[in-house]
Design a protein around this motif. Structure first.
Motif, PDB file in Angstrom:
ATOM      1  N   ASP A   1      24.452  28.587  63.872  1.00 16.09           N
ATOM      2  CA  ASP A   1      24.720  29.066  65.229  1.00 16.09           C
ATOM      3  C   ASP A   1      26.177  28.842  65.614  1.00 16.09           C
ATOM      4  OD1 ASP A   1      23.953  30.312  67.548  1.00 16.09           O
ATOM      5  OD2 ASP A   1      22.296  28.936  67.950  1.00 16.09           O
ATOM      6  N   VAL A   2      26.616  29.672  66.568  1.00 11.61           N
ATOM      7  CA  VAL A   2      27.899  29.502  67.239  1.00 11.61           C
ATOM      8  C   VAL A   2      27.577  29.303  68.713  1.00 11.61           C
ATOM      9  CG1 VAL A   2      30.131  30.515  67.800  1.00 11.61           C
ATOM     10  CG2 VAL A   2      29.069  31.000  65.584  1.00 11.61           C
TER      11      VAL A   2
ATOM     12  N   TYR B   1      29.072  35.428  67.184  1.00 11.98           N
ATOM     13  CA  TYR B   1      28.083  34.904  66.230  1.00 11.98           C
ATOM     14  C   TYR B   1      27.650  35.972  65.239  1.00 11.98           C
ATOM     15  CZ  TYR B   1      23.457  33.734  64.445  1.00 11.98           C
ATOM     16  OH  TYR B   1      22.380  33.539  63.634  1.00 11.98           O
TER      17      TYR B   1
ATOM     18  N   THR C   1      30.123  35.199  73.124  1.00 15.00           N
ATOM     19  CA  THR C   1      29.652  34.266  72.094  1.00 15.00           C
ATOM     20  C   THR C   1      28.655  34.922  71.147  1.00 15.00           C
ATOM     21  OG1 THR C   1      29.933  32.454  73.682  1.00 15.00           O
ATOM     22  CG2 THR C   1      28.644  31.987  71.711  1.00 15.00           C
TER      23      THR C   1
ATOM     24  N   LYS D   1      28.374  35.635  61.358  1.00 11.05           N
ATOM     25  CA  LYS D   1      27.196  35.492  60.491  1.00 11.05           C
ATOM     26  C   LYS D   1      27.224  36.522  59.372  1.00 11.05           C
ATOM     27  CE  LYS D   1      23.099  33.794  59.460  1.00 11.05           C
ATOM     28  NZ  LYS D   1      22.924  32.393  59.007  1.00 11.05           N
TER      29      LYS D   1
END
Length: 550
Positions: free
Chosen positions: A111-112, A515, A511, A519
């Motif tokens: 995760d971010v 992500y 965000t 990813k």
């Protein structure tokens, strides 16, 4: 989807999808024309692109959940600030994946997370637990965590590690070995006044050339005349937080030393003459050649510590080898660079206080020689001392060291105090009464039947994992030993990707978009092997799609 995957892998903005599709159509890919259902529905809008990215990320996450299943895992955590001055935390998951009969470490970006209320330990803990819930991970399956060692992470009373241990006491925490290595070297240099001045000189040399194309051109011209342009390194800046990168800076000074003096001698400006005075003396020269030798093994160790697959079993041997080499180079002063230096410098100080070094006059004195020898000796000894202190077996490191002892052939082949101490420590950690008897059976099994293949800690751990149905508790200890990360370097690589994705021109990425892009970039793998058909089915089933006829 393949075009979107390609753009993401190459850090291209989503707005280029229509141009890329048009280019493909012009090249004969007529199937892309069907994307344009009508003039309002083209599936090239940013929302449509993000939905497809989400479907591809879902495919990656489904594979991750399938690989992990209900196995134990570890995490690597770090936080950083991006170009928009948003504070983000990256969470990586590490687990063991079975491949061709062996268990290998695998790390994936979990995760971010944007830290909206600051990077407090409580905020970090809640963010991690929230991410676990989203990805269906259980805190009870968490066996280890690696951080950069900041107070908010490892504080003894209220740090992140302690807060996570309140949820699961069996978690083993490690301070990133790369950070520890850099701190050990940097603090050793900080304790010696001349080394602080030396760093300032190196940075002054870098700025002298980096800020002036004219000076750089003169240096290249002199190197070309001396036929050394192909071998010489560019001058580099030194950062205190990345002290081990100093090796490249010092090597560049040694390689370009003669050319450097020539350029500075031609420039009659006060800045150049001040630099010339600082570098054209035996003390600067001695320290440069000494550091070129001593920093080399430390730099090699640093690169080894940055490996994605490194585990606790290989840290001790690498560290011991490097420590011995640093101590040898410090005491003997017989490294390759120092040998070259000694053959070019007179054994005793000349009467006029100067000697010739590759065509340049270098200031010399007994005092400078003594100071150079003393500060170099202090640096080497301090580095070794700091390495021993920072890599001491205390806290969770002591437990991991005991884990290593259980599977080290050199330890378990002979019963003794070392083995008994390891068994005691591990027994207290696993809280299993049957562990001692089970481990003794496993030890005798390995000595009787696997003597030829049980060559190191990792091979014995692989035997334990392969016989996990017979030796469940021992296999769990072996899994922990290989799974617990000793470095947070994956997070550092993740931040490098973050800075490539979120740039000044893309500073408004939220965000979730960040992500998805990270990813796909990090865990997407090869485009040829990606399951786009599965991703398409996921995308199609999210909601009604006109392109699908409903």
């Amino acid at each position: 989807m393949k075009n979107i995957f390609f753009m993401t892998s190459n850090n291209l903005p989503n707005m280029l999808i229509s141009n890329l599709n048009e280019l493909c159509i012009d090249q004969g890919c007529s199937s892309l024309q069907s994307l344009k259902v009508d003039r309002h529905t083209t599936y090239e809008h940013s929302t449509s692109v993000q939905e497809m990215q989400q479907s591809m990320v879902d495919v990656i996450n489904d594979k991750f959940k399938n690989d992990l299943s209900d196995s134990k895992f570890s995490i690597m955590v770090d936080e950083s600030t991006d170009i928009s001055v948003d504070q983000n935390m990256l969470i990586y998951v590490r687990f063991l994946e079975q491949s061709l009969g062996c268990f290998e470490q695998k790390s994936v970006l979990l995760d971010v997370c944007k830290l909206r209320d600051g990077a407090t330990a409580e905020q970090l803990k809640n963010t991690i637990l929230s991410s676990f819930d989203i990805h269906d991970l259980k805190i009870n399956n968490l066996v280890g965590i690696s951080t950069d060692g900041a107070a908010v992470m490892t504080g003894k009373k209220s740090g992140l590690v302690q807060k996570l241990k309140s949820e699961n006491p069996s978690i083993l925490a490690t301070h990133c070995i790369s950070h520890r290595l850099a701190l050990a070297s940097g603090q050793a240099a900080d304790s010696i006044p001349y080394f602080l001045k030396y760093q300032e000189i190196i940075n002054a040399i870098y700025k002298y050339f980096d800020n002036s194309p004219k000076n750089m051109a003169r240096l290249d011209k002199i190197n070309a005349v001396m036929m050394s342009a192909s071998n010489s390194l560019r001058f580099k800046q030194v950062f205190h937080t990345r002290w081990l990168s100093f090796e490249g800076s010092v090597r560049a000074v040694c390689d370009n030393y003669t050319s450097l003096l020539s350029v500075l001698s031609e420039d009659k400006g006060a800045r150049a003459q001040g630099l010339l005075k600082s570098v054209s003396n035996v003390k600067f020269l001695y320290v440069s050649y000494f550091l070129a030798d001593v920093l080399k093994p430390l730099s090699i160790l640093c690169k080894g510590f940055q490996s994605s697959s490194i585990d606790f079993t290989s840290v001790s041997a690498s560290l011991e080898t490097t420590t011995s080499e640093v101590l040898r180079l410090t005491e003997s002063r017989q490294g390759k660079m120092m040998k070259d230096f000694k053959t070019s410098v007179p054994e005793f100080v000349c009467e006029n206080g100067y000697f010739e070094f590759h065509g340049h006059m270098i200031k010399d004195s007994e005092k400078q020689r003594e100071e150079a020898e003393r500060c170099c000796g202090q640096f080497g000894e301090k580095v070794v001392e700091n390495l021993k202190d920072r890599f001491a077996d205390v806290g969770d490191s002591k437990v991991l060291r005991a884990f290593c002892g259980l599977f080290d052939p050199a330890v378990f082949v002979t019963e003794g105090e070392v083995l008994n101490e390891c068994v005691d420590i591990v027994s207290d950690h696993v809280h299993e009464e049957e562990f001692r008897d089970e481990y003794e059976c496993f030890r005798r099994d390995v000595m009787s039947n696997y003597g030829k293949v049980a060559n190191d800690v990792n091979s014995v751990c692989q035997i334990a994992l392969g016989k996990r149905e017979m030796y469940g508790i021992v296999a769990e200890v072996a899994y922990k030993l290989l799974c617990v990360p000793v470095s947070s370097v994956e997070c550092e690589r993740g931040f490098s990707v973050q800075n490539l994705v979120k740039t000044k021109l893309r500073n408004r990425l939220d965000t979730n978009s960040l992500y998805l892009l990270m990813k796909l970039n990090i865990d997407g793998g090869d485009q040829k092997s990606f399951d786009f058909a599965f991703a398409y089915r996921k995308w199609k089933n999210v909601k009604s799609r006109r392109i699908c006829g409903y």
